[in-house]
Design a protein around this motif. Structure first.
Motif, mmCIF file in Angstrom:
data_model
loop_
_atom_site.group_PDB
_atom_site.id
_atom_site.type_symbol
_atom_site.label_atom_id
_atom_site.label_comp_id
_atom_site.label_asym_id
_atom_site.label_seq_id
_atom_site.Cartn_x
_atom_site.Cartn_y
_atom_site.Cartn_z
ATOM 1 N N ALA D 40 -40.714 32.155 22.315
ATOM 2 C CA ALA D 40 -39.634 32.136 23.302
ATOM 3 C C ALA D 40 -39.438 33.532 23.889
ATOM 4 O O ALA D 40 -39.245 33.694 25.096
ATOM 5 C CB ALA D 40 -38.342 31.647 22.654
ATOM 6 N N ALA D 41 -39.519 34.531 23.011
ATOM 7 C CA ALA D 41 -39.362 35.910 23.492
ATOM 8 C C ALA D 41 -40.464 36.247 24.496
ATOM 9 O O ALA D 41 -40.215 36.894 25.513
ATOM 10 C CB ALA D 41 -39.392 36.886 22.322
ATOM 11 N N HIS D 44 -39.798 34.536 27.759
ATOM 12 C CA HIS D 44 -38.728 35.263 28.435
ATOM 13 C C HIS D 44 -39.293 36.509 29.122
ATOM 14 O O HIS D 44 -38.946 36.825 30.257
ATOM 15 C CB HIS D 44 -37.660 35.642 27.419
ATOM 16 C CG HIS D 44 -36.634 36.591 27.947
ATOM 17 N ND1 HIS D 44 -35.801 36.257 28.994
ATOM 18 C CD2 HIS D 44 -36.317 37.864 27.615
ATOM 19 C CE1 HIS D 44 -35.011 37.289 29.259
ATOM 20 N NE2 HIS D 44 -35.322 38.273 28.442
ATOM 21 N N GLN D 45 -40.204 37.187 28.415
ATOM 22 C CA GLN D 45 -40.803 38.397 28.973
ATOM 23 C C GLN D 45 -41.617 38.071 30.223
ATOM 24 O O GLN D 45 -41.557 38.798 31.215
ATOM 25 C CB GLN D 45 -41.673 39.048 27.917
ATOM 26 C CG GLN D 45 -42.365 40.304 28.404
ATOM 27 C CD GLN D 45 -43.355 40.811 27.388
ATOM 28 O OE1 GLN D 45 -43.011 41.033 26.234
ATOM 29 N NE2 GLN D 45 -44.588 40.981 27.805
ATOM 30 N N TYR D 47 -41.124 35.577 32.185
ATOM 31 C CA TYR D 47 -40.209 35.138 33.235
ATOM 32 C C TYR D 47 -39.479 36.328 33.849
ATOM 33 O O TYR D 47 -39.389 36.449 35.072
ATOM 34 C CB TYR D 47 -39.216 34.137 32.647
ATOM 35 C CG TYR D 47 -38.221 33.622 33.650
ATOM 36 C CD1 TYR D 47 -38.598 32.641 34.566
ATOM 37 C CD2 TYR D 47 -36.938 34.120 33.694
ATOM 38 C CE1 TYR D 47 -37.703 32.173 35.502
ATOM 39 C CE2 TYR D 47 -36.036 33.655 34.633
ATOM 40 C CZ TYR D 47 -36.420 32.676 35.535
ATOM 41 O OH TYR D 47 -35.545 32.223 36.468
ATOM 42 N N ALA D 48 -38.973 37.207 32.978
ATOM 43 C CA ALA D 48 -38.098 38.264 33.482
ATOM 44 C C ALA D 48 -38.878 39.494 33.923
ATOM 45 O O ALA D 48 -38.444 40.230 34.791
ATOM 46 C CB ALA D 48 -37.089 38.658 32.405
ATOM 47 N N VAL D 52 -38.188 43.929 30.027
ATOM 48 C CA VAL D 52 -37.410 43.588 28.835
ATOM 49 C C VAL D 52 -37.920 44.332 27.613
ATOM 50 O O VAL D 52 -37.274 44.326 26.573
ATOM 51 C CB VAL D 52 -37.423 42.071 28.561
ATOM 52 C CG1 VAL D 52 -36.806 41.308 29.704
ATOM 53 C CG2 VAL D 52 -38.830 41.588 28.294
ATOM 54 N N THR D 395 -36.974 42.296 22.231
ATOM 55 C CA THR D 395 -38.100 41.393 22.511
ATOM 56 C C THR D 395 -39.355 41.831 21.770
ATOM 57 O O THR D 395 -40.055 41.028 21.160
ATOM 58 C CB THR D 395 -38.385 41.387 24.022
ATOM 59 O OG1 THR D 395 -37.156 41.208 24.714
ATOM 60 C CG2 THR D 395 -39.355 40.298 24.395
#
Lengths: 175, 229, 206, 449
Positions: D40-41, D44-45, D47-48, D52, D395
């Motif tokens: 998930a981390a 997220h990385q 995506y963002a 991060v 992260t």
């Protein structure tokens, strides 16, 4: 399984298995009809030397040479493929050291792949339907038998295997 | 390019001009505090002497466009490579963001887009249409305003002539109020930049690393000077 | 009285009702919060410009190079105009001067269409745009994706004598322009090589 | 060990395959959850954006590359050690080899993941593959990252085959002892192994070739990982000592990981009769040698830097010796030398518990070593105006932790599917008597009868 005719004895002792193989030889059974199976390699016993010869190391070396050649050609071609020279850091287009590294790695990869393929082919793996097998091998027994014996020789072979020290004699197919 | 450090006043007009010309994103206070600010050219400030006799020295540092650039061969995808004209090209669409080039660069003149850049509207209308807007995960750096070089070449070709010396100017050179910077073709020995680069005031940044930088700094009191005196 | 005299069953009933009510409350609140959030995020989104993809889905589409053909507000017929003897450069006047070929404004169209074919439904649409003082919102047909980081300049190609149809297909057979030629990098490089033009990366990518 | 009959060996080593305990399931669930958190981390990385992480200019590489080098180093536990032991015919290797090779395969897969995890645009990672495209641009062979690509793939292929080939007879064994869908599964997995002398001798030969091939590959892999750094003109990186230094460190951390894994297997799978003190002691001795070698390399590297006294080198040297990175540096020396050396050098302390303590120290110390190679050098590159520092983000930490959980998870799953100790090799090792049986009659001799 049942479609193949065979006679085999199950031996507990590797020495007895050696004797069993010899007994079959003396009965005039051809080399490629004799089947031996075991759950351990039993190195040092004579039957483990059956079909011992192989050119696998030479094939592996050859595979390595082919892999290395591919590696060098890949390294060379990929650097000159683009129509205009892609110079980086003032290096020559086919830089010697990096090409050597790629050549080396692909040499090794070639050797590994050839070894595996040679093993799969010469050890007759990837054939899930083996003509003759007995799961008692996995309980420590050694199988010595004859593939496709003539019905007439049946009792003779059975006796020979038994006198060599077989614990059980089994037959498959119509004999 | 030749930069005369004795003329540089540290006004940072070049930095501002570069931002405007090349669509360089301003990352904001938080990100700048985390050392992620992007300035393709920066003015390094060094202090000499003890208080109160302090002298400030300014050194504008763009990409040095090295002849044997350490950033180029380490890129696995040819995003960073040497152009035919001798620039260190950075092909944004080819960049996968290994950031290896930035590590290899001794001058720290490569910048990474840690986030997607953002412009408050209507500031996006001032973006230069001749320069692409880089997105997240891409390495970028000074191009010597390659869009101006290309435009100059196209113009010269349309007029069926060669590019004249001094005709093309990167934004930083154009904006320098003290004319400390000179841009020109180093392969042409007659160009102004070539002439200055041969001066005995000429030094190159981290010359000892063997990168053959194409930016020449002019300054007094260099060891070249003492040698010749 | 009301509270301590109840038996176990009725306590359970109360608990269930309160639970359902609580859940319902949560749902409503969540909905409101989501609305708030979308309002909060939608507003600044329209106030900033960013090269980021608006949605993950659009990023995936771009990755797999999926681009639907655009729908034009007016079914402009290149076919008819070319058949009537017009040349490309008569309308696309910038094509030999700069990067952009340019599309004429409706003002330019109306120089003819005040009188020609005014009864056609598409021309009526054009006239309506013109009367409102609006430009026709033409949709981009070609154009490189921002992520390709390509800077294309029409002028040198026209000066070099590249035929328009090389990149745009045969316009005498198209009504609105469609993506007839796939502008991949291989396509560009092939032609550049044939014509002995630079295929250096920064010739196009900067 | 000699008291065990082949049947007992079968029973003992195949027991873990037969059922799962609630404790096993609980641990597995825990590790799976941690791995999912890491995944998930990472999403997220992606995506963002890489923002991060704690990376910045000039520290463009941080935890991810540390993890990359660490895991690739850890992968030298298995295949290399196992190949050396095989070639030198060390008889005590038999229970050790497979659990070592498993570490290699999994640690290498995890390590190979990191170059993708750390990319700015990981969805374009396929550009590292040399495949023809209409662009006409191929990967740049001159980049050390490409050498990594080739070396890691070769090593992964080699170590997977090195692990899988000796598993085939054991798969046949499991096939014969189970029923139902499991029998079918293992029937396929065994590739039709029956155990003819032909198969045994070919397998033996293939393993010998693989052992010869895999040792130089393992050495080259970590040399190339070190060249990722040594090729860049960064003070503290640009050093000729790096390749042997990294290979030594890799074997060092690999042995430590192997000792820890063996101790855990011994405890949780009740293999006290197979993984004996002698195994830990012998590996402990190897670890001692590597610890001394590691110390020698660190000393040599530090000495030459200090004596050379180059200004840019010293800007990296002092922060690690007495500046902001000094606590980490000295913790590394303690973990890699001060703790393991006495434990492993004194015979009384070289027990199972002792070697495990030393190994835990080494694993931590080697992780720190990788971090200290990367970050201080990057944060003190040449021009003092651009000095920087680095602090990892949540992260990065969660992804790092998730990889450790990932290894545990993969290891647990593997030990449920495949016997973690090679059954047939162990049985073959039991046979000590030399053959006294008569040699086989030659076919022509038989015909003469």
């Amino acid at each position: 399984m049942a479609s193949v005719n065979s006679i085999y004895g199950l031996f507990a002792d590797p020495d007895a298995a050696d004797r069993g193989v010899n007994a079959l030889r003396h009965a005039g059974v051809a080399q490629d009809q004799i089947v031996v199976m075991s759950s351990e390699p039993h190195e040092g016993h004579a039957f483990s030397l059956l079909d011992h010869k192989t050119i696998m190391p030479w094939l592996a070396a050859l595979g390595g040479v082919v892999g290395g050649a591919c590696g060098f050609l890949l390294a060379r071609y990929t650097q000159v493929a683009y129509p205009e020279p892609l110079i980086t850091g003032g290096m020559p287009l086919v830089a010697p050291f990096p090409s050597a590294i790629v050549t080396y790695e692909l040499t090794m990869m070639g050797a590994v792949i050839t070894t595996v393929v040679t093993l799969l082919i010469t050890a007759r793996l990837l054939k899930w339907k083996q003509p003759l097998y007995d799961s008692e091998i996995s309980y420590g027994k050694i199988l010595v038998g004859v593939l496709g014996p003539s019905g007439a020789a049946r009792t003779d072979l059975e006796n020979r295997l038994r006198s060599a020290g077989a614990e059980k004699i089994k037959t498959t197919g119509q004999l | 390019m030749v930069i005369d450090l004795d003329r540089c006043t540290g006004c940072e007009a070049c930095v501002v001009a570069c931002h405007a010309e090349n669509n360089i994103a301003t990352v904001g206070e938080d990100q700048a505090a985390r050392a992620r600010a992007m300035h393709w050219i920066r003015v390094e400030r060094y202090y000499e002497g003890e208080f109160p006799n302090v002298k400030t020295k300014f050194m504008p540092v763009p990409c040095q466009q090295c002849g044997a650039a350490p950033c180029e061969p380490v890129c696995p995808t040819f995003a960073s490579y040497h152009t035919i004209e001798g620039l260190n090209g950075q092909v944004y669409n080819r960049c996968i963001g290994t950031r290896y080039c930035a590590n290899a660069c001794p001058y720290n003149t490569r910048f990474f887009n840690f986030y997607n850049p953002v412009w408050d509207k209507p500031l996006d209308l001032q973006l230069n249409p001749d320069v692409s807007v880089r997105s997240e995960g891409i390495m970028e750096k000074c191009t010597f305003c390659v869009q101006r070089i290309k435009a100059g070449e196209v113009q010269a070709a349309a007029e069926k002539r060669l590019v004249k010396d001094g005709e093309i100017q990167p934004a930083c050179v154009q904006s320098c109020p003290t004319q400390a910077m000179v841009f020109g073709d180093l392969s042409d020995p007659e160009s102004e930049a070539s002439r200055l680069a041969r001066s005995n005031r000429a030094t190159r940044l981290l010359d000892e690393l063997g990168t053959f930088p194409k930016v020449t700094y002019l300054q007094r009191g260099s060891w070249h000077d003492n040698e010749n005196a | 009285m009301l509270f301590y005299r109840r038996n176990f069953k009725s306590w359970i009933r109360i608990a269930v009702v309160m639970g359902i009510a609580g859940l319902a409350g949560l749902v409503v609140e969540h909905g409101l919060a989501a609305q708030d959030q979308s309002a909060a995020t939608a507003a600044p989104e329209s106030q900033v410009f960013t090269p980021a993809h608006p949605t993950v889905w659009s990023a995936v589409q771009e990755f797999f190079n999926y681009r639907p053909q655009p729908v034009q507000p007016i079914q402009f017929t290149h076919k008819v105009h070319l058949a009537n003897g017009l040349q490309c450069v008569m309308c696309h006047v910038g094509v030999d001067q700069g990067p952009d070929a340019r599309i004429p404004s409706d003002n330019f169209c109306m120089t003819c269409h005040r009188v020609i074919a005014t009864d056609k439904p598409e021309i009526k649409k054009l006239t309506a745009y013109f009367n409102r003082g609006e430009d026709v919102p033409w949709q981009r047909v070609y154009g490189f994706l921002p992520s390709a980081h390509v800077k294309f300049n029409h002028a040198p190609h026209i000066r070099a004598g590249v035929d328009c149809s090389k990149c745009h297909g045969d316009m005498t057979k198209q009504t609105v322009a469609v993506r007839a030629v796939d502008h991949t990098m291989g396509f560009c490089i092939e032609c550049h090589q044939q014509r002995n033009v630079s295929v250096d990366c920064v010739t196009c990518h900067y | 060990m000699t008291t065990k009959t082949p049947e007992q060996i079968n029973e003992d080593l195949l027991r873990p395959l037969e059922g799962t305990s609630p404790r096993y399931l609980a641990a597995l669930t825990f590790f799976v959850l941690v791995v999912l958190a890491g995944a998930a981390a990472f999403l997220h990385q992606v995506y963002a954006g890489l923002g991060v992480t704690g990376l910045n200019r000039p520290v463009f590489w941080g935890f991810y590359i540390t993890d990359f080098v660490f895991w690739i180093g850890l992968s030298h536990a298995g295949t290399l050690i196992s190949a050396i032991l095989r070639l030198s015919n060390a008889t005590w290797r038999r229970p050790v080899t497979r659990c070592a090779e498993v570490i290699t395969v999994f640690a290498l897969s995890i390590g190979a993941m990191f170059p993708v995890v750390h990319l700015g645009r990981p969805w374009l990672a396929f550009w590292l593959f040399p495949y023809p495209s209409e662009r006409g641009i191929w990967p740049n062979i001159r980049s050390p990252l490409l050498w990594d690509f080739f070396a890691i793939n070769t090593y992964l292929l080699g170590s997977v085959t090195f692990l899988v080939l000796p598993i085939l007879p054991d798969m046949a064994l499991v096939r014969d002892r189970t029923t139902g869908w499991k029998k079918k599964l293992y029937h396929v997995l065994s590739l039709g192994w029956t155990g003819t002398p032909r198969q045994w001798s070919r397998l033996e030969m293939a393993m010998r070739i693989m052992a010869v091939a895999v040792i130089p590959v393992a050495v080259s892999v970590h040399s190339i990982v070190s060249w990722d750094f040594a090729m860049a003109p960064v003070p503290g990186w640009h050093s000729t000592i790096f390749a042997p230094y990294f290979v030594c460190g890799a074997i060092f951390s690999g042995i430590a990981a192997l000792i820890i894994a063996m101790a855990l297997l011994r405890k949780f799978l009740h293999l006290e009769d197979y993984l004996l003190r002698i195994h830990f002691e012998n590996l402990g001795k190897l670890l001692l040698v590597m610890s001394l070698l590691w110390f020698y390399f660190v000393f040599a590297e530090r000495l030459t830097t200090w004596y050379g006294n180059g200004s840019s080198e010293m800007a990296v040297f002092w922060p690690t010796q007495s500046g902001s990175y000094a606590p980490l540096f000295w913790a590394m020396v303690v973990c890699n030398f001060v703790i393991p050396f006495p434990i492993l050098a004194i015979k009384k302390l070289r027990t199972i518990a002792g070697t495990v303590v030393a190994s835990i120290g080494v694993v931590i110390g080697m992780w720190l070593e990788r971090f200290l190679i990367i970050v201080p050098s990057l944060s003190h590159k040449y021009l003092p105006y651009s000095y920087g520092s680095y602090r990892p983000s949540f992260t990065e930490i969660i992804i790092t932790v998730a990889t450790f959980a990932g290894l545990a998870m993969l290891y647990m799953l593997f030990s449920k599917i495949i016997p973690i100790i090679s059954v047939w090799e162990l049985k073959a090792g039991e046979v000590t008597e030399t053959a006294t049986a008569p040699a086989l009659a030659r076919p022509e001799q038989v015909r003469a009868d």
